[in-house]
Write a protein that holds these residues in place. Structure first.
Motif, PDB file in Angstrom:
ATOM      1  N   ALA A  30      55.421  76.126  77.350  1.00  9.84           N
ATOM      2  CA  ALA A  30      54.138  76.832  77.220  1.00  9.84           C
ATOM      3  C   ALA A  30      53.932  77.329  75.804  1.00  9.84           C
ATOM      4  O   ALA A  30      54.892  77.542  75.047  1.00  9.84           O
ATOM      5  N   GLU A  31      52.684  77.527  75.409  1.00  9.88           N
ATOM      6  CA  GLU A  31      52.340  78.123  74.119  1.00  9.88           C
ATOM      7  C   GLU A  31      53.078  79.447  74.003  1.00  9.88           C
ATOM      8  O   GLU A  31      53.145  80.225  74.956  1.00  9.88           O
ATOM      9  N   SER A  32      53.663  79.705  72.826  1.00 10.31           N
ATOM     10  CA  SER A  32      54.652  80.777  72.714  1.00 10.31           C
ATOM     11  C   SER A  32      54.098  82.185  72.901  1.00 10.31           C
ATOM     12  O   SER A  32      54.869  83.131  73.073  1.00 10.31           O
ATOM     13  N   GLY A  33      52.800  82.355  72.885  1.00 11.38           N
ATOM     14  CA  GLY A  33      52.237  83.668  73.179  1.00 11.38           C
ATOM     15  C   GLY A  33      52.061  83.899  74.665  1.00 11.38           C
ATOM     16  O   GLY A  33      51.757  85.014  75.102  1.00 11.38           O
ATOM     17  N   HIS A  34      52.242  82.820  75.463  1.00  9.40           N
ATOM     18  CA  HIS A  34      52.045  82.925  76.912  1.00  9.40           C
ATOM     19  C   HIS A  34      53.194  82.249  77.655  1.00  9.40           C
ATOM     20  O   HIS A  34      53.007  81.674  78.729  1.00  9.40           O
ATOM     21  N   ASP A  35      54.388  82.324  77.086  1.00  6.86           N
ATOM     22  CA  ASP A  35      55.559  81.668  77.655  1.00  6.86           C
ATOM     23  C   ASP A  35      56.374  82.648  78.495  1.00  6.86           C
ATOM     24  O   ASP A  35      55.922  83.763  78.783  1.00  6.86           O
ATOM     25  N   TRP A  36      57.586  82.242  78.875  1.00  3.07           N
ATOM     26  CA  TRP A  36      58.435  83.116  79.677  1.00  3.07           C
ATOM     27  C   TRP A  36      58.705  84.437  78.982  1.00  3.07           C
ATOM     28  O   TRP A  36      58.754  85.494  79.619  1.00  3.07           O
ATOM     29  N   PHE A 147      48.018  85.549  66.116  1.00  5.50           N
ATOM     30  CA  PHE A 147      48.050  84.496  65.106  1.00  5.50           C
ATOM     31  C   PHE A 147      48.693  83.221  65.629  1.00  5.50           C
ATOM     32  O   PHE A 147      48.335  82.117  65.208  1.00  5.50           O
ATOM     33  N   THR A 148      49.633  83.348  66.564  1.00  5.69           N
ATOM     34  CA  THR A 148      50.208  82.158  67.185  1.00  5.69           C
ATOM     35  C   THR A 148      49.135  81.388  67.943  1.00  5.69           C
ATOM     36  O   THR A 148      49.020  80.158  67.811  1.00  5.69           O
ATOM     37  N   TYR A 149      48.335  82.099  68.730  1.00  2.00           N
ATOM     38  CA  TYR A 149      47.277  81.429  69.496  1.00  2.00           C
ATOM     39  C   TYR A 149      46.194  80.895  68.567  1.00  2.00           C
ATOM     40  O   TYR A 149      45.669  79.796  68.783  1.00  2.00           O
TER      41      TYR A 149
END
Length: 226
Positions: A30-36, A147-149
């Motif tokens: 998943a995209e790292s701002g919405h991951d585990w 900023f990641t998203y």
């Protein structure tokens, strides 16, 4: 079904542990701002807030763990895919129907974009999970996630010719492609005053101030000032 019948003998602690593994597996890649790791932080925030709130901790923890199991922004804007996937999982492991509905309603109504539309549900449990999620959207981690998203969507960092759009409708918010700095004014800086719990507000105030300090530094560097 055999799996569901077996799960009825599990303790709440075992169900939480099983759900952790389900979420970890579901959010691989998943995209790292919405991951585990986002889920774990929200879960930890929720467990902290539970200590000072009269809520059902089992509902809060399950909702925190499943709140982004299928975020609509990564599924063509489908706002029902998250509650649907969570419901299917919970039914499979034998959770009571009333608890499933409660958790689905929390997932369906807790987001910032949901608050821009018409809400037909509220509960103390949702308030706790909502605060837990909002805390992860502000402060140092909130800045990193923004900023990641923005990078994931190939958005500009900042464009002084594009002012923030305040008082957006839900649909305007969902379709926005504005620079990431605008997101501070369109969402992140608004969250402090939307906190539901005293503990959440106390934590949010510190993180809010950190964002203001960051923005001041950002503009100084952008404009070549010391």
């Amino acid at each position: 079904m055999k799996e569901a019948k077996e799960s009825q003998n599990l303790s709440n602690k075992d169900i939480i542990k099983q759900t952790v593994e389900f979420v970890k597996e579901s959010l691989k890649g998943a995209e790292s701002g919405h991951d585990w790791w986002h889920i774990e932080r929200v879960w930890n925030n929720a467990k902290l807030l539970i200590k000072s709130e009269e809520v059902d901790p089992f509902i809060v923890e399950l909702a925190a763990l499943l709140h982004d199991i299928a975020d609509s922004k990564f599924h063509d804007g489908d706002e029902e895919i998250g509650p649907k996937k969570a419901g299917e999982y919970l039914k499979c492991i034998g959770i009571e129907d009333s608890q499933i509905v409660h958790i689905q309603q929390i997932i369906r109504n807790m987001s910032f974009k949901a608050s821009l539309g018409t809400l037909n549900f509220s509960s103390k449990e949702m308030e706790v999970v909502q605060d837990a999620d909002r805390l992860d959207a502000i402060g140092a981690i909130g800045i990193a996630r923004a900023f990641t998203y923005g990078g994931f969507k190939n958005r500009e960092l900042y464009n002084p010719e594009i002012p923030p759009a305040l008082n957006m409708t839900k649909e305007e918010y969902k379709s926005s492609n504005a620079p990431t700095i605008n997101h501070f004014y369109e969402k992140l800086l608004l969250l402090k005053d939307k906190m539901n719990t005293p503990t959440g507000l106390r934590i949010a105030e510190e993180r809010h101030q950190f964002m203001l300090t960051y923005l001041e530094q950002f503009y100084n560097e952008w404009n070549g000032k010391q």
